[in-house]
Design a protein around this motif. Structure first.
Motif, PDB file in Angstrom:
ATOM      1  N   ARG A 172       0.829  -1.209   0.000  1.00 26.32           N
ATOM      2  CA  ARG A 172       0.000   0.000   0.000  1.00 26.32           C
ATOM      3  C   ARG A 172       0.863   1.258   0.000  1.00 26.32           C
ATOM      4  NH1 ARG A 172      -2.492   1.205   5.592  1.00 26.32           N
ATOM      5  NH2 ARG A 172      -0.266   1.700   5.822  1.00 26.32           N
ATOM      6  N   LYS A 175       2.526   1.958  -3.392  1.00 22.71           N
ATOM      7  CA  LYS A 175       1.576   2.497  -4.367  1.00 22.71           C
ATOM      8  C   LYS A 175       1.302   3.973  -4.099  1.00 22.71           C
ATOM      9  CE  LYS A 175      -0.876  -1.809  -5.450  1.00 22.71           C
ATOM     10  NZ  LYS A 175      -2.177  -2.532  -5.361  1.00 22.71           N
ATOM     11  N   GLU A 176       1.115   4.311  -2.827  1.00 24.96           N
ATOM     12  CA  GLU A 176       0.841   5.710  -2.494  1.00 24.96           C
ATOM     13  C   GLU A 176       2.038   6.594  -2.826  1.00 24.96           C
ATOM     14  OE1 GLU A 176      -0.317   5.878   1.583  1.00 24.96           O
ATOM     15  OE2 GLU A 176      -2.242   4.862   1.264  1.00 24.96           O
ATOM     16  N   ASN A 177       3.233   6.082  -2.576  1.00 25.54           N
ATOM     17  CA  ASN A 177       4.425   6.881  -2.873  1.00 25.54           C
ATOM     18  C   ASN A 177       4.605   7.067  -4.378  1.00 25.54           C
ATOM     19  OD1 ASN A 177       6.764   8.322  -2.019  1.00 25.54           O
ATOM     20  ND2 ASN A 177       8.026   6.588  -2.662  1.00 25.54           N
ATOM     21  N   ASP A 178       4.345   6.017  -5.141  1.00 21.01           N
ATOM     22  CA  ASP A 178       4.493   6.107  -6.596  1.00 21.01           C
ATOM     23  C   ASP A 178       3.460   7.043  -7.215  1.00 21.01           C
ATOM     24  OD1 ASP A 178       6.599   4.370  -6.486  1.00 21.01           O
ATOM     25  OD2 ASP A 178       5.414   2.583  -7.003  1.00 21.01           O
ATOM     26  N   ARG A 179       2.271   7.103  -6.631  1.00 20.94           N
ATOM     27  CA  ARG A 179       1.190   7.870  -7.241  1.00 20.94           C
ATOM     28  C   ARG A 179       1.050   9.281  -6.679  1.00 20.94           C
ATOM     29  NH1 ARG A 179      -3.445   3.090  -6.997  1.00 20.94           N
ATOM     30  NH2 ARG A 179      -2.411   1.640  -8.450  1.00 20.94           N
ATOM     31  N   VAL A 180       1.448   9.449  -5.416  1.00 21.54           N
ATOM     32  CA  VAL A 180       1.167  10.730  -4.765  1.00 21.54           C
ATOM     33  C   VAL A 180       2.439  11.429  -4.291  1.00 21.54           C
ATOM     34  CG1 VAL A 180      -0.096  11.868  -2.898  1.00 21.54           C
ATOM     35  CG2 VAL A 180      -1.081   9.848  -4.032  1.00 21.54           C
ATOM     36  N   TYR A 181       3.195  10.780  -3.430  1.00 23.48           N
ATOM     37  CA  TYR A 181       4.267  11.468  -2.715  1.00 23.48           C
ATOM     38  C   TYR A 181       5.560  11.584  -3.521  1.00 23.48           C
ATOM     39  CZ  TYR A 181       1.127  10.722   1.226  1.00 23.48           C
ATOM     40  OH  TYR A 181       0.039  10.725   2.050  1.00 23.48           O
ATOM     41  N   LEU A 182       5.917  10.533  -4.247  1.00 23.30           N
ATOM     42  CA  LEU A 182       7.131  10.527  -5.074  1.00 23.30           C
ATOM     43  C   LEU A 182       8.376  10.894  -4.262  1.00 23.30           C
ATOM     44  CD1 LEU A 182       5.673  12.315  -8.240  1.00 23.30           C
ATOM     45  CD2 LEU A 182       5.895   9.855  -7.819  1.00 23.30           C
TER      46      LEU A 182
END
Length: 305
Positions: A172, A175-182
């Motif tokens: 999870r 996915k959040e880092n790839d889509r939002v936080y980078l």
């Protein structure tokens, strides 16, 4: 005592924790153990006592930060015990299963601490460190599996369950880092060590075992006094038995004498408790109608004249 306690209940958990701390103090107090052996066993007992506190904070739904500190200290105690057991001279005397148990427990609670702090990091949206902590935890569990042979199944089940939770949260977070936080994920070595908080300590056996504070023979009775007390008790029993027999004989004699005098039936009849037979009762009523005994005398006088 600690292992027999019901750790699913608050009272049993407290009993187990206290017993482990007492055992830690006892091992530190024993003089016939080597310093290395006493220290290793003391660490094992403290680890299990701290583990009881971890179960309590989890059961009480405490904050992830506190749960992390307690879990990390459990891990540190097991790491210290494992290091001692795996070093000479103890590694020549202890079964390998003890060492494996301590190593897996250390990895398990290190991963538990990482998992708990990752929950706090996720709430604060510190996604990069969360990912690093989760990866570190999974790596520790994977490394510990080389020691799994001979270890009890419940411990391995707990490790596998925790690993499953870690993998889900890592997936999870990625996915959040790839889509939002980078955000760039740091190396675990660049992060600050996990905080730890020890809530246990060995109970001091010197105070508990100090015989000078106790009257050890206060409840013991001298032999001659015990014999005198036994004779007195026998004498009292004999007196009670004689008096009981005398009372029984008197009761039987009184019962016989009362029967000879038709008592207490006569007394009860006078008190009106017993009723007269119907024919006698009718005769008595007839006498009363004519005036009782005086009326009968008057009738006798008339008959004579």
């Amino acid at each position: 005592m600690a292992f027999s306690a019901d750790r699913t209940a608050a009272g049993g958990l407290k009993q187990a924790c206290n017993s482990f701390q007492a055992a830690a103090g006892a091992f530190a107090f024993l003089l016939d153990l080597s310093a290395e052996c006493a220290a290793a066993l003391e660490r094992l007992m403290l680890a299990q006592a701290q583990e009881c506190f971890f179960e309590k904070v989890i059961g009480d739904a405490k904050a992830p930060g506190l749960c992390c500190k307690v879990a990390r200290q459990v891990s540190l105690y097991y790491e210290e015990a494992s290091a001692a057991l795996n070093s000479p001279p103890l590694n020549q005397h202890f079964d390998r299963m003890w060492i494996s148990y301590a190593q897996i427990k250390a990895a398990h609670f290190y991963a538990e601490a990482c998992y708990r702090i990752s929950l706090d990091l996720h709430e604060r949206e510190e996604i990069a460190e969360e990912i690093a902590r989760l990866k570190s935890a999974i790596g520790a569990l994977n490394d510990s599996k080389q020691f799994a042979r001979g270890v009890a199944a419940p411990l391995l089940d707990a490790v596998n369950d925790l690993e499953g939770c870690l993998n889900l949260n890592l997936e999870r977070a990625l996915k959040e880092n790839d889509r939002v936080y980078l955000m760039r994920v740091p190396q675990i070595s660049s992060l600050a060590p996990l905080p730890a908080a020890s809530l246990v300590k060995p109970f001091p056996m010197a105070d508990i075992l100090d015989a000078s504070k106790e009257r050890l023979f206060a409840t013991l009775v001298p032999d001659n006094s015990a014999k005198a007390l036994s004779r007195y008790t026998q004498m009292v029993d004999d007196i009670i038995r004689v008096q009981a027999e005398t009372l029984q004989q008197g009761s039987e004699t009184a019962s016989i004498r009362l029967k000879e005098m038709d008592l207490p039936h006569s007394i009860l009849a006078l008190d009106g408790i017993f009723s007269l037979p119907a024919d006698i009762k009718e005769d008595v009523e007839a006498v009363l109608v004519v005036g009782g005994p005086a009326g009968l005398d008057a009738e006798f006088q008339q008959l004579r004249t």
